[in-house]
Design an enzyme around this catalytic site. Structure first.
Site, PDB file in Angstrom:
ATOM      1  N   CYS A   1       8.456 -14.691  23.353  1.00  0.00           N
ATOM      2  CA  CYS A   1       8.448 -13.410  23.658  1.00  0.00           C
ATOM      3  C   CYS A   1       7.313 -13.735  24.269  1.00  0.00           C
ATOM      4  CB  CYS A   1       7.980 -12.479  23.322  1.00  0.00           C
ATOM      5  SG  CYS A   1       7.923 -10.288  24.227  1.00  0.00           S
ATOM      6  N   TYR A   2       5.213 -13.054  24.209  1.00  0.00           N
ATOM      7  CA  TYR A   2       3.987 -13.308  24.474  1.00  0.00           C
ATOM      8  C   TYR A   2       4.478 -14.678  24.281  1.00  0.00           C
ATOM      9  CZ  TYR A   2      -0.307 -13.501  25.911  1.00  0.00           C
ATOM     10  OH  TYR A   2      -1.808 -13.636  25.887  1.00  0.00           O
TER      11      TYR A   2
ATOM     12  N   GLU B   1      12.558 -12.485  15.060  1.00  0.00           N
ATOM     13  CA  GLU B   1      12.676 -12.102  14.244  1.00  0.00           C
ATOM     14  C   GLU B   1      13.453 -11.064  13.609  1.00  0.00           C
ATOM     15  OE1 GLU B   1      10.748 -11.859  16.020  1.00  0.00           O
ATOM     16  OE2 GLU B   1       9.593 -10.567  16.632  1.00  0.00           O
TER      17      GLU B   1
ATOM     18  N   GLY C   1       3.491 -10.383  21.916  1.00  0.00           N
ATOM     19  CA  GLY C   1       2.131  -9.397  21.502  1.00  0.00           C
ATOM     20  C   GLY C   1       1.988  -8.460  22.613  1.00  0.00           C
TER      21      GLY C   1
ATOM     22  N   SER D   1      -4.414   1.824  -9.766  1.00  0.00           N
ATOM     23  CA  SER D   1      -4.881   3.076  -8.955  1.00  0.00           C
ATOM     24  C   SER D   1      -3.534   4.102  -9.628  1.00  0.00           C
ATOM     25  CB  SER D   1      -4.830   3.408  -7.360  1.00  0.00           C
ATOM     26  OG  SER D   1      -3.632   1.771  -7.321  1.00  0.00           O
ATOM     27  N   GLY D   2      -2.780   2.931 -10.357  1.00  0.00           N
ATOM     28  CA  GLY D   2      -0.731   4.163 -10.409  1.00  0.00           C
ATOM     29  C   GLY D   2      -0.286   3.493  -9.038  1.00  0.00           C
TER      30      GLY D   2
ATOM     31  N   LYS E   1       3.932  -6.305   0.880  1.00  0.00           N
ATOM     32  CA  LYS E   1       4.448  -5.714  -0.208  1.00  0.00           C
ATOM     33  C   LYS E   1       5.713  -5.650  -0.865  1.00  0.00           C
ATOM     34  CE  LYS E   1       3.601  -1.548  -1.893  1.00  0.00           C
ATOM     35  NZ  LYS E   1       2.459  -0.830  -1.950  1.00  0.00           N
TER      36      LYS E   1
ATOM     37  N   VAL F   1       1.439   0.460  -7.800  1.00  0.00           N
ATOM     38  CA  VAL F   1       2.392  -1.049  -7.770  1.00  0.00           C
ATOM     39  C   VAL F   1       1.440  -2.021  -7.544  1.00  0.00           C
ATOM     40  CG1 VAL F   1       4.235  -3.136  -6.621  1.00  0.00           C
ATOM     41  CG2 VAL F   1       4.753   0.241  -6.561  1.00  0.00           C
ATOM     42  N   ASP F   2       0.852  -2.100  -6.553  1.00  0.00           N
ATOM     43  CA  ASP F   2      -0.232  -3.121  -6.008  1.00  0.00           C
ATOM     44  C   ASP F   2      -0.658  -3.393  -7.283  1.00  0.00           C
ATOM     45  OD1 ASP F   2       1.203  -3.032  -4.093  1.00  0.00           O
ATOM     46  OD2 ASP F   2      -0.440  -2.212  -2.519  1.00  0.00           O
TER      47      ASP F   2
ATOM     48  N   HIS G   1      13.656 -11.408  20.577  1.00  0.00           N
ATOM     49  CA  HIS G   1      12.738 -11.817  18.677  1.00  0.00           C
ATOM     50  C   HIS G   1      13.626 -11.817  18.182  1.00  0.00           C
ATOM     51  CE1 HIS G   1       8.753  -9.777  20.240  1.00  0.00           C
ATOM     52  NE2 HIS G   1       9.867  -9.778  21.640  1.00  0.00           N
TER      53      HIS G   1
END
Ligand code: XMP
Length: 512
Positions: A81-82, A170, A54, A222-223, A368, A225-226, A168
């Site tokens: 980290c934090y 990740e 963070g 909406s057109g 996503k 992907v989701d 980090h």
């Protein structure tokens, strides 16, 4: 109860990246607010807890804290980290403020190639980003790794299974970071893994059937992907009792409604209803220039259209939406978490309070790229899955200033040129979004021997993993040059094209 790991959020973007990596290891995890209490955590029964990085400093007043009793639950904990610094502070270690912020690549020397560093002896390249550092670990902890400037690059209390790393693991710049996370998840926390999309579909289908019973659902498509994947998932769960409603809101890309019709009445049939509400949207947007106002108007008008359609098909109690995990985390953070709201994405922030539908958001736990995996597992065509993300408010947030029919037509034309030329470039696969923006300024040009005074189009192309951060794409000059020439020559009303070379942050992907 399914196996899960809790990631405590001390800065959303850090927590999200950690969370993605853990899921890539086949372990389901969820991000929780940093101030979750130990009893709340016990009720959720995680296998382990990860404390995220963070932006704050534990040496400053008012930094985000945590319930210290979490360390007494007997659960494995990994502070990053934090998270490491907070672990040290809460458990009585000593911290020092660094003279300079260390940011970037570093090499750590592993002192104990066991546990967290099992199979990782010697020197490891890592990504550091910190100002403070632990100068003396709490009682019961040993130093597991160090660098010449950071005595405690990693520490651990093997008995209590509490660990911390200053770097980090990740990020991709820590090449062996996933092995460190896997050591924590599997060797230390005893996770069994195996979380996968197939399992997710079974659970989601079951959950939808239990919730909807014999009711009806409308799904706003909406057109993008989701929402298409949501519709496909609902189709799998309840078949014809789901109606996918694709609304032509007047601010779509050119040819979009036709493509949706072709796909979902042809190769991937769904119960699809296409509604032309373009005049209604454009009338509601007339005279409006404020970006947030535009988003709210569009959100409200969508709901009005959905209400009317629900009535037309004989009633529906549920509205399904393609809300993703980052949207949920962003709106949660907006309510007082450690990071701020940037824009009210309409599918989370802009819904009216008196919504007549119950919301179903079956993707709200996914990122996503996981949604694309899900779509693939559902057999959806790649032409839909590989579509670039497109914002719910459509071209309205790419027409700066007032949205008019004329402006929409200019932008659709310009955008089609950008798409065509970008798709011809062999680097296109690595592009997250590429599009045209219509600026609210006119500039002077010369065409033939005539002076022109016409619109400017900005071209934007970005690379990103999840839209949270983005880099502008170094599109080759010849591609840019073809885009520019085609827009200026072929699109009436445009005499200048510029390329946007800003990254997110500090800019955003969309211009509004
Ligand atoms: P920004 O502009 O915030 O965009 O960097 C991040 C990603 O989100 C998309 N976006 C939206 N999507 N409703 C949506 O459904 C919205 O209001 C909205 N605003 C931005 C944007 O296209 C990018 O992929």
């Amino acid at each position: 109860m399914r196996e899960f790991v809790a990631v405590l959020d001390f800065g959303s973007q850090y927590a999200q990246l950690i969370s993605r990596r853990i899921r890539e290891c086949g372990v389901y995890c969820e991000i929780l607010p940093h101030d979750v209490t130990s009893s709340e955590l016990v009720a959720m029964a995680p296998r382990a807890v990860v404390l995220s990085g963070g932006p704050a400093s534990v040496l400053e007043e008012g930094h985000p804290g945590m319930d210290a009793a979490i360390f007494d639950l007997g659960l494995p904990v990994l502070g990053i980290c934090y998270g490491l610094q907070l672990t040290a502070k809460v458990l009585g270690g000593r911290l020092e403020r660094g003279l300079a912020r260390e940011y970037g690549p570093a090499t750590i020397e592993v002192d104990t190639p066991l546990g967290l560093f099992q199979g990782l002896a010697g020197r490891l390249d890592v990504w550091m980003s910190h100002g403070d550092h632990v100068s003396s670990p709490p009682a019961g902890f040993t130093v597991l790794a160090h660098t010449p400037t950071c005595q405690v690059a990693a520490m651990g209390n093997e008995g209590k299974k509490i660990y911390g790393v200053q770097f980090h693991p990740e990020v991709v710049h820590t090449p062996r970071g996933t092995e460190i996370l896997k050591n924590f998840l599997f060797a230390i926390a005893g996770c069994t893994g195996g979380w996968s999309m197939k399992g997710f579909i079974e659970e989601a289908v079951e959950a939808i059937r239990t919730e909807v019973k014999d009711g009806r659902v409308i799904c706003g498509m909406s057109g993008g992907v989701d929402s298409a994947v949501v519709a496909a998932l609902l189709n799998r769960a309840i078949g014809e009792r789901m109606t996918a409603i694709f609304v032509d809101n007047g601010v779509l890309r050119g040819g979009e409604a036709d493509e949706i019709r072709r796909t979902f009445t042809g190769s991937y049939p769904l119960n699809l209803d296409i509604v032309d509400a373009s005049d209604r949207f454009l009338d509601a947007l007339a005279g409006v220039t404020d970006p947030e106002e535009k988003r709210k108007i569009i959100g409200r008008t969508f709901i009005d259209v959905f209400n009317a359609e629900a009535a037309r098909i004989g009633g529906a109690e549920f509205l399904a939406q393609g809300t993703l995990y980052p949207d949920i985390i962003e709106s949660r953070s907006a309510k007082g978490g450690p990071s701020a709201t940037i824009k009210s994405h309409h599918n989370v922030g802009g819904l009216p309070e008196d919504l007549q539908f119950r919301l179903i958001e079956p993707l709200k736990e996914l990122f996503k790229d996981e949604v694309r995996m899900l779509g693939r597992e559902l057999g959806m065509p790649e032409s839909i899955l590989q579509r670039q993300p497109f914002p719910g408010p459509g071209l309205a947030v790419r027409i700066l200033g007032e949205v008019t029919k004329e402006n929409v037509a200019i932008l659709q034309e310009a955008d089609a040129r950008v798409q065509e030329e970008m798709a011809r470039w062999d680097g296109y696969g690595g592009v997250w979004q590429s599009f045209a923006v219509l600026l609210p300024v006119k500039t002077v040009g010369v065409m033939g021997d005539e002076r022109t005074y016409a619109n400017v189009i900005a071209v934007r192309a970005v690379q990103s993993q999840d839209g949270m951060t983005a880099d502008w794409v170094k599109v080759p000059y010849d591609v840019l040059s073809r885009i520019s020439a085609r827009i200026i020559n072929e699109v009436q009303g445009v005499n200048r094209v510029v390329y946007d070379i800003s990254s997110k942050p500090p800019s955003t992907i969309e211009w509004e």
